[in-house]
Scaffold this active site. Sequence first.
Site, short mmCIF file in Angstrom:
data_model
loop_
_atom_site.label_atom_id
_atom_site.label_comp_id
_atom_site.label_asym_id
_atom_site.label_seq_id
_atom_site.Cartn_x
_atom_site.Cartn_y
_atom_site.Cartn_z
N LEU A 41 0.90 -1.15 0.00
CA LEU A 41 0.00 0.00 0.00
C LEU A 41 0.93 1.20 0.00
O LEU A 41 1.70 1.38 0.94
CB LEU A 41 -0.85 -0.02 1.27
N ASP A 42 0.90 2.01 -1.05
CA ASP A 42 1.91 3.08 -1.10
C ASP A 42 1.58 4.21 -0.15
O ASP A 42 0.50 4.27 0.44
CB ASP A 42 2.16 3.54 -2.54
N VAL A 43 2.53 5.14 -0.04
CA VAL A 43 2.46 6.19 0.98
C VAL A 43 1.20 7.05 0.88
O VAL A 43 0.62 7.45 1.89
CB VAL A 43 3.72 7.10 0.88
N GLN B 225 -1.32 0.89 -6.58
CA GLN B 225 -2.20 2.04 -6.37
C GLN B 225 -1.95 3.09 -7.44
O GLN B 225 -2.86 3.80 -7.85
CB GLN B 225 -1.99 2.64 -4.97
N ARG C 27 -4.44 5.27 -10.00
CA ARG C 27 -4.42 6.72 -10.19
C ARG C 27 -4.32 7.06 -11.67
O ARG C 27 -4.97 7.99 -12.17
CB ARG C 27 -3.24 7.36 -9.44
#
Lengths: 308, 237
Positions: free
Chosen positions: B35-37, B170, B174
Amino acid sequence: FSDWDDIPPSSALEVISEEEAAQIIAEPLLPIQSSTLRDYVDHSETLAKLVHLGVDLSQVEKRQKAGQLLLTLDFEKDVKKILLFLKDVGIEDNQLGPFLTKNPYILGEDLEALETRVAYLKSKKFGKSEIAQMVSRAPYLLLFSVERLDNRLGFFKNELGLSVKKTKDLVIRLPRLLTGKIEPVKENLQVCQIELGFQRNEIQQIVCKTPKILTASKKRLKQTFDYLHNIMGIPHHMLTRFPQVFNSKLLRIRERHMFLAFLGRAQYDPAQPSYISLDQLVSLPDEVFCTEIAKASMQDFENFLKTL
Amino acid sequence: GAVELVAARVPVLADHPLVRGPRFRKLKIGAGHRLDVKASGVFVLGIGHGNKLLTDLYNCHLTKVYTVGGLFGKASDDFSDTGNLVEKTTFDHITREKLERILAVIQGTNQKALLMYSNIDMKTQEAYELAVKGLIRPMGKSPPIITAIRCLQFALPEFQLEIHCLHETQQYLRKMVHEIGLELKSSAVCTQVRRIRDGVFTVDDALPRTQWNLQSIQEAIRNCQLKVETELEKTLA
């Protein structure tokens, strides 16, 4: 002393009885080198007595040359007088262990030098209990020379433009200021003035209320200020009134503000009704914050947190 | 007479906690799907034996579900609303119907990819039945695949999507928001990527920060144990 007429010592190859054999105690030699004090603690009076005082040797041995220092000290000749000195300064018996764990090096200091430094602090009219508090909370304090302590006190007085009394109150509350590095403090003051835009007198007030701002991380300081001022819309004078918000975790401020905004209760202007002070926002524990300020349940708060 | 040696245990300082140090120094904790930042949501962690279960679950290739927020009218260099602005466009011409039409197209192309990477011969009746039930998925590596996408909310310029996917990042989601903007003859940036499900783990199973303590963690592990076991049996059997 040996008497040459006595029976000569037995040869190692001589046959002996089983009884005599069982009575020989052959302990292994102490290692010449070791990375841990565990190997020496049962054979060293100094180490044993320190453990009984509560010194954490497993921490001390990780420090540079500290273990080596302790092994060279003699309890009766070297250590005892420093312990008595520390008790005299006002360190409680049960505090000696944790203190020495943080600063074992003081046991190797010259007693006279230590006494001179305490005398210096007393000459500056620091009270006995104040000195005890400072030494306790900044264990390295008495390793610093009188000259260095003097320079530090001068630095804070001039940089911040505080009175002698206020400067003393500052270092009594956060004695780390005397032992830590100066550059970061200078940089933090620059940040407060230039980047955050606080006036000099506002900075003085903030520093006296929350000295920790001088040692906080710049990045965190800027991020927290950005959120409080630009997102929540809190003006400088309110931040000066409640500088404890800068000590709080940004995440906590964000989550609680967003929850209040969600409920339509994010009102931080004292001139308006239903005013919520910054102090209430950050200082209260979660349950109290929810019931008293947000007027919601913990469950509501947790459900809200999961939507972020 | 015979001499006896008796073993006696004498306490030594070398074993004292202040000399030995803490008994437990490390905890082996593994993380599940990344799960990215900038994203938030369900993040699965494993402790001890759980690390092995994490690997097993990874090999089940279960879908993940996200709510993705978008904003029409802007394009940025990293597709998110915190990136550098690249373009501004009008968006009044966009309607919910138009958006849903694009989503249907996306679903269609992804359906084809799904079948292709699942290595199933669609000509068999069995394959067709599985596909209808939505039980097909690639059991090996594949590029990101969207198994379902729909519009949850639409209030210009904002919109919110629910996306079911596999093998995604993720950032891919986007980028999809950005491309949807382009398809609608406008532009869009992504405002939020929140994972609401990772395989068998849902938002309800997840612990918020206020519950990051030993007791809650133990309880959470207990509560999910059964469904983890069931899923592993089902898929790996």
